[in-house]
Scaffold this motif. Structure first.
Motif, mmCIF file in Angstrom:
data_model
loop_
_atom_site.group_PDB
_atom_site.id
_atom_site.type_symbol
_atom_site.label_atom_id
_atom_site.label_comp_id
_atom_site.label_asym_id
_atom_site.label_seq_id
_atom_site.Cartn_x
_atom_site.Cartn_y
_atom_site.Cartn_z
ATOM 1 N N GLU A 175 1.652 4.282 -3.262
ATOM 2 C CA GLU A 175 1.722 5.750 -3.207
ATOM 3 C C GLU A 175 2.980 6.241 -3.921
ATOM 4 O O GLU A 175 2.950 7.215 -4.669
ATOM 5 C CB GLU A 175 1.724 6.203 -1.743
ATOM 6 C CG GLU A 175 0.361 6.155 -1.077
ATOM 7 C CD GLU A 175 -0.561 7.241 -1.615
ATOM 8 O OE1 GLU A 175 -0.301 8.429 -1.384
ATOM 9 O OE2 GLU A 175 -1.541 6.888 -2.295
ATOM 10 N N GLY A 188 3.411 9.204 1.766
ATOM 11 C CA GLY A 188 2.447 9.406 0.693
ATOM 12 C C GLY A 188 1.431 10.478 1.032
ATOM 13 O O GLY A 188 1.631 11.313 1.921
ATOM 14 N N ARG A 189 0.295 10.428 0.362
ATOM 15 C CA ARG A 189 -0.742 11.440 0.578
ATOM 16 C C ARG A 189 -1.494 11.234 1.874
ATOM 17 O O ARG A 189 -2.157 12.150 2.377
ATOM 18 C CB ARG A 189 -1.739 11.404 -0.585
ATOM 19 C CG ARG A 189 -1.166 11.861 -1.902
ATOM 20 C CD ARG A 189 -2.085 11.558 -3.060
ATOM 21 N NE ARG A 189 -2.204 10.119 -3.282
ATOM 22 C CZ ARG A 189 -2.929 9.571 -4.245
ATOM 23 N NH1 ARG A 189 -3.612 10.365 -5.074
ATOM 24 N NH2 ARG A 189 -2.979 8.271 -4.402
ATOM 25 N N ASN A 198 0.833 -1.205 0.000
ATOM 26 C CA ASN A 198 0.000 0.000 0.000
ATOM 27 C C ASN A 198 0.864 1.251 0.000
ATOM 28 O O ASN A 198 0.565 2.241 -0.676
ATOM 29 C CB ASN A 198 -0.922 0.003 1.227
ATOM 30 C CG ASN A 198 -2.052 -1.006 1.097
ATOM 31 O OD1 ASN A 198 -2.409 -1.415 -0.001
ATOM 32 N ND2 ASN A 198 -2.608 -1.423 2.227
ATOM 33 N N THR A 233 -1.140 -0.360 -9.749
ATOM 34 C CA THR A 233 -0.924 -0.595 -8.320
ATOM 35 C C THR A 233 -0.646 -2.059 -8.055
ATOM 36 O O THR A 233 -0.881 -2.919 -8.888
ATOM 37 C CB THR A 233 -2.166 -0.182 -7.494
ATOM 38 O OG1 THR A 233 -3.220 -1.106 -7.755
ATOM 39 C CG2 THR A 233 -2.619 1.223 -7.827
ATOM 40 N N ASP A 256 5.027 5.614 5.667
ATOM 41 C CA ASP A 256 5.289 6.149 4.330
ATOM 42 C C ASP A 256 5.050 7.651 4.322
ATOM 43 O O ASP A 256 4.465 8.205 5.247
ATOM 44 C CB ASP A 256 4.416 5.454 3.274
ATOM 45 C CG ASP A 256 2.944 5.784 3.405
ATOM 46 O OD1 ASP A 256 2.573 6.959 3.241
ATOM 47 O OD2 ASP A 256 2.146 4.861 3.672
ATOM 48 N N PHE A 311 4.010 9.898 -5.062
ATOM 49 C CA PHE A 311 3.802 10.547 -3.768
ATOM 50 C C PHE A 311 4.693 9.886 -2.714
ATOM 51 O O PHE A 311 4.409 8.777 -2.265
ATOM 52 C CB PHE A 311 2.331 10.442 -3.349
ATOM 53 C CG PHE A 311 1.375 10.952 -4.394
ATOM 54 C CD1 PHE A 311 1.199 12.314 -4.611
ATOM 55 C CD2 PHE A 311 0.684 10.063 -5.203
ATOM 56 C CE1 PHE A 311 0.335 12.762 -5.590
ATOM 57 C CE2 PHE A 311 -0.186 10.508 -6.185
ATOM 58 C CZ PHE A 311 -0.363 11.874 -6.381
ATOM 59 N N SER A 335 -7.853 7.464 -8.458
ATOM 60 C CA SER A 335 -6.778 7.659 -7.497
ATOM 61 C C SER A 335 -5.482 6.999 -7.908
ATOM 62 O O SER A 335 -4.402 7.500 -7.624
ATOM 63 C CB SER A 335 -7.210 7.111 -6.122
ATOM 64 O OG SER A 335 -8.384 7.758 -5.690
ATOM 65 N N TYR A 336 -5.553 5.811 -8.527
ATOM 66 C CA TYR A 336 -4.356 5.066 -8.894
ATOM 67 C C TYR A 336 -4.473 4.597 -10.331
ATOM 68 O O TYR A 336 -5.566 4.336 -10.819
ATOM 69 C CB TYR A 336 -4.178 3.824 -8.001
ATOM 70 C CG TYR A 336 -3.939 4.131 -6.547
ATOM 71 C CD1 TYR A 336 -2.640 4.278 -6.073
ATOM 72 C CD2 TYR A 336 -4.993 4.242 -5.649
ATOM 73 C CE1 TYR A 336 -2.404 4.531 -4.736
ATOM 74 C CE2 TYR A 336 -4.758 4.510 -4.308
ATOM 75 C CZ TYR A 336 -3.460 4.652 -3.850
ATOM 76 O OH TYR A 336 -3.237 4.899 -2.530
#
Length: 705
Positions: free
Chosen positions: A71, A96-97, A67, A133, A94, A76, A129-130
């Protein structure tokens, strides 16, 4: 027609299956058990993580790490930290966002609570969003949560730090640290404090639930490091840090590789290169019909246009083994799938097409996939939105259109390399083509050799070497082949063996070092060819374990440095060209004794003769006999097998009831391959360094000279 019959006693018995005692024929809706929320995960954890041993424990960690990497794939964050704490907790941080903290309209729950409590909920189902992935099914975080005694999550987002805790999937508040702290069920995300300006990211800390996982399940630091190293190759520029504080002093490992899969391919390759690392890249589009959720909540089949990115790093080396690692987005697919199938199909097509236009292949010769794969190291990666996998463990890619596109891209790019007119590239392409043709001819020669060496039945003439002293039994499991050093030892062994099931094959001194030689040279060598012919199962890729003529292969050489060298050369031959025999545990080294004690006044229960196998054991045995007052003649030291009488050789080395054998095993094929390459390969530098380092630890007095 009646369904009952009268038994001899006059009672009736049903023709249908009888009902076991205590069972009921009732089966109504009230008997159905409905598992809601995360209950299904805890009831059947193996369905989601594969198992509840170490493999399943590691799979949970992969879900959280993936996960975070998703990101980074989206651009991100460029750093992920993983920590293994002494209290059994695991933390992943992480940059990320951050998981969304606002309210999801349908469930009226925060995004954090939805992600960690609802199966099949996440940001990877749509296209908003992705794009590409590792996570697809929306069950990763919620499954880990369900299988954790405690899980804490903190999110830096919108200028604040938000937090929430769970106990076995149930949201709530802990009064203290650790999974055993008092817990109060409570839904809702809490704002904990202000976050630094511009700081975003997610921190997940969890304690695996020991009610679910086996007591022997432990996180493997080597597996974690290998996974992080792999990820750092697949996502260039991403830094990953692993900290293991379980043993007191923290052990920290950092991983970052900016070279991408080119660097990964070089890292995986163990043999000297024949070509530089080639990058085969391309992009294409395809249409896929998938069910989509419309505004009314209905699933409607919809044609969706997908983009597929193909990126492959490949190089050929002087070796014979093939290494192919395949990935979809960042997820490893150890069992391949449509992308690997398309890649291998393109290899054969490209080489066949190019070779048809050259004079390298003679009339009647052909190239097959195995010829192209010989000595090849490749990293096959594809990126696409919503790939279809077989199962949650994602080991096999199933998207059909991928195969066609990968074949198209690979064939075009590889053909361009093989037909290049640039001087340096042309020379490398010629060398690769010659290697493939050589592999083709070696395959044909090995197949012919294998056909010629099949054990003949009693009505046919035998083509086995005349120096083989075969056994009479046809029971493969019972039969043993002793590879004996020299004719002098053969004479003694002939008298010592049980000819019913023990066969002897003498070899002259030291055989060819096959680690340095080609397969063609190996087959031309008389000693190597005799061994392969007598074993009867072929060699290399064509080796067939079921065709082996003997259940045990036993190296029988003198207990001196020359004998050790011969055993090493034999082990190299079997590891390189008959590895399945070694992997099956059917290759052994006989351990002949070094000394024989003849007792002059043995006490009750003692043998008149006793043997020792090392100088240290000799010293201990002499001291023991002297202490017990047992007299003995001057011990006999054997300089070779030929010095033994037949009954001594049988008693110490060949009789299954009394002999000592060492099984040659391959616990880690990669480590074994590296060891053989260092000790027996062409590169002198590492071998010299190994010898120099070992020289300092050698006791000069122990040298038998």
């Amino acid at each position: 027609m009646s369904t009952a019959s009268v038994t001899a006693s006059g009672s009736t018995s049903s023709r249908q299956n009888p009902v076991a005692a205590g069972e009921s024929r009732d089966y109504e809706a009230r008997h159905l058990l409905v598992l809601e929320g995360l209950e299904a995960v805890r009831k059947r954890p193996a369905m989601y993580i594969g198992s509840t041993d170490t493999r399943g424990l590691m799979h949970c960690l992969w879900e959280i790490i993936d996960n975070a990497v998703d990101e980074a794939l989206g651009g991100f964050g460029d750093q992920i930290d993983i920590s293994l704490a002494a209290d059994g907790s695991i933390a992943v941080h992480d940059r990320g966002r951050g998981i969304p903290v606002d309210i999801e309209p349908r469930t009226k729950l925060s995004g954090v609570e939805v992600v960690f409590t609802k199966l099949h909920a996440g940001g990877k189902f749509g296209a908003g969003s992705y794009n590409a992935t590792g996570g697809l099914h929306g069950v990763g975080s919620s499954v880990v949560n369900a299988l954790s005694a405690r899980l804490d999550v903190e999110v830096d987002r919108n200028g604040s730090t938000w937090g929430m805790s769970f106990r076995r999937g149930v949201p709530g508040v802990f009064d203290g640290d650790g999974p055993d702290a008092p817990f109060t069920p409570q839904s809702g995300l809490q704002k904990l404090r202000r976050a630094k300006k511009g700081v975003t990211g997610t921190r997940v800390r969890y304690w695996p639930d020991r009610q679910i996982f086996l007591s022997t399940a432990e996180l493997s630091l080597p597996d974690l490091e290998a996974r992080l190293r792999q990820t750092s190759f697949l996502v260039p520029g991403l830094g990953l840090t692993a900290t293991d504080a379980r043993g007191g002093e923290p052990v920290v490992q950092d991983f970052r590789h900016d070279g991408g899969i080119t660097e990964f391919c070089e890292f995986l390759a163990a043999d000297p290169p024949v070509s530089d690392v080639l990058r085969l890249q391309g992009t294409d589009r395809f249409t896929e019909t998938v069910p989509m959720l419309d505004d009314d909540g209905h699933m409607t089949p919809t044609d969706v246009e997908r983009e597929l990115e193909v990126d492959i790093a490949v190089r050929w080396g002087t070796g014979y083994d093939t290494t192919v690692r395949s990935f979809v987005n960042i997820i490893a697919t150890p069992k391949g799938g449509t992308h690997v199938a398309g890649y291998e199909r393109a290899l054969t097509r490209a080489f066949t097409k190019v070779l048809e236009g050259t004079r390298l292949l003679k009339s009647g010769e052909e190239v097959v996939k195995d010829d192209v794969l010989e000595g090849m190291t490749a990293v096959v990666t594809v990126r696409l939105a919503e790939p279809q996998f077989e199962g949650q463990t994602k080991e096999v890619l199933g998207t059909p259109a991928v195969s066609r596109i990968v074949t198209k891209v690979t064939e075009a790019e590889l053909t361009a390399f093989l037909t290049s007119t640039r001087a340096q590239t042309k020379a490398q392409a010629r060398t690769v083509l010659e290697k493939v043709v050589s592999a083709s001819r070696a395959r044909v020669a090995a197949r012919a050799h294998k056909e010629a060496q099949r054990r003949k039945n009693a009505l046919e003439s035998s083509s086995l070497p005349p120096k083989l002293k075969d056994c009479r039994s046809n029971d493969v499991e019972r039969c043993e082949l002793f590879i004996v050093e020299g004719d002098s030892a053969l004479g003694t062994a002939l008298a010592a063996r049980n000819s019913e099931y023990q066969a002897l094959l003498p070899i002259r001194g030291k055989i060819l070092n096959v680690q340095k030689a080609s397969m063609g040279d190996m087959l031309k060598n008389a000693e190597c060819a005799s061994i392969i012919q007598v074993v009867g199962a072929g060699s290399g890729r064509s080796f067939d374990l079921d065709a082996a003529r003997y259940g045990k292969i036993i190296f029988m050489a003198d207990a001196d440095s020359d004998g050790a060298h011969i055993r090493c050369l034999l082990a190299t031959l079997f590891f390189r060209y008959m590895r399945p025999l070694v992997a099956a545990g059917r290759v052994f080294s006989a351990v002949p004794p070094l000394h024989r004690f003849e007792l002059t006044n043995p006490k009750r229960g003692m043998e008149k003769f006793t043997y020792t196998y090392t100088d240290a054991e000799y010293q201990r045995k002499a001291a023991e006999l002297t202490k017990k007052g047992v007299g003995f003649k001057e011990p006999q030291r054997y300089k070779g097998l030929g010095e033994m009488d037949a009954h001594q050789l049988a008693e110490t080395t060949m009789d299954p009831r009394r002999r000592l054998l060492r099984r040659i095993t391959v616990d880690d094929a990669e480590d074994a391959e590296a060891a053989f390459e260092m000790l027996m390969g062409n590169d002198v530098g590492p071998r010299k360094e190994f010898i120099v380092q070992g020289a300092y630890a050698l006791d000069a007095a122990a040298i038998d000279a």
